[in-house]
Design a protein around this motif. Structure first.
Motif, PDB file in Angstrom:
ATOM      1  N   SER A  48       0.821  -1.208   0.000  1.00 25.50           N
ATOM      2  CA  SER A  48       0.000   0.000   0.000  1.00 25.50           C
ATOM      3  C   SER A  48       0.856   1.259   0.000  1.00 25.50           C
ATOM      4  O   SER A  48       0.450   2.289  -0.544  1.00 25.50           O
ATOM      5  CB  SER A  48      -0.980  -0.002   1.177  1.00 25.50           C
ATOM      6  N   VAL A  49       2.059   1.197   0.587  1.00 31.00           N
ATOM      7  CA  VAL A  49       2.968   2.346   0.506  1.00 31.00           C
ATOM      8  C   VAL A  49       3.365   2.588  -0.952  1.00 31.00           C
ATOM      9  O   VAL A  49       3.307   3.710  -1.455  1.00 31.00           O
ATOM     10  CB  VAL A  49       4.228   2.126   1.374  1.00 31.00           C
ATOM     11  N   VAL A  50       3.749   1.516  -1.655  1.00 29.94           N
ATOM     12  CA  VAL A  50       4.140   1.648  -3.067  1.00 29.94           C
ATOM     13  C   VAL A  50       2.973   2.171  -3.896  1.00 29.94           C
ATOM     14  O   VAL A  50       3.137   3.085  -4.718  1.00 29.94           O
ATOM     15  CB  VAL A  50       4.626   0.292  -3.616  1.00 29.94           C
ATOM     16  N   LEU A  51       1.790   1.613  -3.688  1.00 28.20           N
ATOM     17  CA  LEU A  51       0.631   2.063  -4.466  1.00 28.20           C
ATOM     18  C   LEU A  51       0.291   3.517  -4.171  1.00 28.20           C
ATOM     19  O   LEU A  51      -0.039   4.283  -5.077  1.00 28.20           O
ATOM     20  CB  LEU A  51      -0.579   1.176  -4.176  1.00 28.20           C
ATOM     21  N   SER A  52       0.358   3.923  -2.907  1.00 27.96           N
ATOM     22  CA  SER A  52       0.068   5.312  -2.561  1.00 27.96           C
ATOM     23  C   SER A  52       1.020   6.255  -3.280  1.00 27.96           C
ATOM     24  O   SER A  52       0.612   7.308  -3.789  1.00 27.96           O
ATOM     25  CB  SER A  52       0.168   5.516  -1.047  1.00 27.96           C
ATOM     26  N   LEU A  53       2.291   5.867  -3.349  1.00 28.21           N
ATOM     27  CA  LEU A  53       3.282   6.723  -4.006  1.00 28.21           C
ATOM     28  C   LEU A  53       3.049   6.782  -5.507  1.00 28.21           C
ATOM     29  O   LEU A  53       3.084   7.860  -6.120  1.00 28.21           O
ATOM     30  CB  LEU A  53       4.685   6.206  -3.700  1.00 28.21           C
ATOM     31  N   LEU A  54       2.796   5.629  -6.134  1.00 25.94           N
ATOM     32  CA  LEU A  54       2.621   5.607  -7.580  1.00 25.94           C
ATOM     33  C   LEU A  54       1.286   6.220  -8.012  1.00 25.94           C
ATOM     34  O   LEU A  54       1.216   6.881  -9.052  1.00 25.94           O
ATOM     35  CB  LEU A  54       2.731   4.177  -8.106  1.00 25.94           C
ATOM     36  N   LEU A  55       0.233   6.024  -7.236  1.00 28.56           N
ATOM     37  CA  LEU A  55      -1.064   6.597  -7.591  1.00 28.56           C
ATOM     38  C   LEU A  55      -1.029   8.123  -7.561  1.00 28.56           C
ATOM     39  O   LEU A  55      -1.789   8.785  -8.269  1.00 28.56           O
ATOM     40  CB  LEU A  55      -2.151   6.087  -6.639  1.00 28.56           C
ATOM     41  N   GLY A  56      -0.123   8.669  -6.759  1.00 25.69           N
ATOM     42  CA  GLY A  56       0.002  10.117  -6.696  1.00 25.69           C
ATOM     43  C   GLY A  56       1.074  10.682  -7.601  1.00 25.69           C
ATOM     44  O   GLY A  56       1.351  11.886  -7.568  1.00 25.69           O
ATOM     45  N   THR A  57       1.695   9.833  -8.435  1.00 22.92           N
ATOM     46  CA  THR A  57       2.783  10.257  -9.321  1.00 22.92           C
ATOM     47  C   THR A  57       2.289  10.321 -10.759  1.00 22.92           C
ATOM     48  O   THR A  57       1.563   9.439 -11.216  1.00 22.92           O
ATOM     49  CB  THR A  57       3.960   9.260  -9.220  1.00 22.92           C
ATOM     50  N   HIS A  58       2.681  11.357 -11.484  1.00 25.30           N
ATOM     51  CA  HIS A  58       2.267  11.526 -12.883  1.00 25.30           C
ATOM     52  C   HIS A  58       3.493  11.814 -13.750  1.00 25.30           C
ATOM     53  O   HIS A  58       4.157  12.826 -13.531  1.00 25.30           O
ATOM     54  CB  HIS A  58       1.249  12.662 -13.002  1.00 25.30           C
ATOM     55  N   PRO A  59       3.789  10.935 -14.713  1.00 21.93           N
ATOM     56  CA  PRO A  59       3.148   9.643 -14.979  1.00 21.93           C
ATOM     57  C   PRO A  59       3.440   8.652 -13.855  1.00 21.93           C
ATOM     58  O   PRO A  59       4.442   8.810 -13.130  1.00 21.93           O
ATOM     59  CB  PRO A  59       3.786   9.203 -16.298  1.00 21.93           C
ATOM     60  N   PRO A  60       2.623   7.608 -13.697  1.00 21.82           N
ATOM     61  CA  PRO A  60       2.724   6.708 -12.544  1.00 21.82           C
ATOM     62  C   PRO A  60       3.842   5.686 -12.672  1.00 21.82           C
ATOM     63  O   PRO A  60       3.612   4.472 -12.719  1.00 21.82           O
ATOM     64  CB  PRO A  60       1.356   6.044 -12.526  1.00 21.82           C
ATOM     65  N   GLU A  61       5.068   6.166 -12.731  1.00 22.34           N
ATOM     66  CA  GLU A  61       6.232   5.301 -12.879  1.00 22.34           C
ATOM     67  C   GLU A  61       7.374   5.884 -12.065  1.00 22.34           C
ATOM     68  O   GLU A  61       7.577   7.098 -12.040  1.00 22.34           O
ATOM     69  CB  GLU A  61       6.636   5.193 -14.343  1.00 22.34           C
ATOM     70  N   LEU A  62       8.106   5.012 -11.367  1.00 21.39           N
ATOM     71  CA  LEU A  62       9.247   5.462 -10.580  1.00 21.39           C
ATOM     72  C   LEU A  62      10.419   4.511 -10.782  1.00 21.39           C
ATOM     73  O   LEU A  62      10.232   3.290 -10.840  1.00 21.39           O
ATOM     74  CB  LEU A  62       8.898   5.508  -9.078  1.00 21.39           C
TER      75      LEU A  62
END
Length: 263
Positions: free
Chosen positions: A32-46
């Motif tokens: 859920s930490v990873v998803l929270s970070l990626l869902l708030g990132t645009h584009p959703p890639e890190l």
């Protein structure tokens, strides 16, 4: 503390979730930490390096992260790319819903209401439950069984496949609009919980507590009916909650860049 690869955070005291103003604060796993970070990132890639540095701030170690990423790829949550990890197509739809909750697209309201009347019959319980969830996600409210409506102040179009099971129309109910809105949505309860979230955030110093709180903020914004201002109670906290989340996302991006530069 850690338990079987799961990160358990001790959050600040919360209210009884059955009462107005209660906070839905859920312990965050590494996933859920990873998803929270990626869902708030645009584009959703890190990149992997950036993910490692970011999750350290939430007490997730590198080995725990690697295991979580492997499971998430296998489950179809993420895609491995040349640059790092990206949300799957399925979760891109979730990100769009989240973005729309944080930044809803509205237009001036002229007094019209959207109305959807379900005409299909013979649906089973699972189909009815799925339809109710879908219409609620479109920010419609049920006036009576099979009759759904909301003020026509959103710029989104209703999905075309609803035409197979429902009639869509524009209406102007005779009942006073503020009274009707108050009967369709628990506005006072929503407002109380939003204020409780803002107060909790203000006194949550630990990064893990803040991420937990802001995950609850997103869930709460998804339940905001996004009504015209004329139909809302005084001092509606929706804009303040959205502004707080937007500022937090900018803060996270800045921290990510600072951590990578300092690595």
């Amino acid at each position: 503390m850690r338990e079987s690869g799961r990160v358990q955070y001790v959050t600040m005291p919360m209210n009884d979730p059955a009462r107005p103003g209660a906070l839905d604060l859920r312990p965050l796993s590494a996933r859920s930490v990873v998803l929270s970070l990626l869902l708030g990132t645009h584009p959703p890639e890190l990149p992997v390096r950036e993910l490692v540095r970011l999750v350290e701030g939430f007490d997730v170690g590198a080995s725990t992260l690697r295991a979580a990423l492997s499971r998430m790829v296998a489950a179809g949550d993420l895609r491995r790319t040349d640059a790092g990890y990206r949300l799957s197509d399925r979760l891109l739809a979730r990100q769009r819903r989240q973005d729309d909750a944080v930044h809803p697209r509205t237009r001036a309201w002229d007094g019209d209401w959207e109305m959807v009347v379900i005409t299909a019959t013979g649906r089973g319980p699972a189909e009815r439950a799925e339809l109710r969830s879908r219409l609620t996600g479109l920010r419609l409210a049920e006036l009576r069984e099979g009759v759904w409506l909301r003020p026509a102040n959103l710029t989104r179009a209703l999905p075309g496949d609803l035409d197979r099971i429902a009639e869509r129309c524009t209406a102007r109910p005779g009942r006073p609009a503020p009274e009707l809105a108050a009967s369709l949505w628990p506005l006072d309860d929503w407002s109380a919980t939003a204020r409780a979230l803002l107060a909790h955030i203000a006194r949550a110093p630990r990064p893990a507590d803040r991420l937990t709180a802001y995950a609850a903020v997103v869930r709460h914004l998804l339940a905001d009916p996004v009504l015209p201002e004329a139909l809302l109670p005084a001092d509606w906290p929706g804009p303040g909650l959205r502004a707080a989340y937007t500022a937090y996302q900018a803060e996270l991006v800045g921290e990510a860049h600072a951590r990578v530069r300092g690595a």
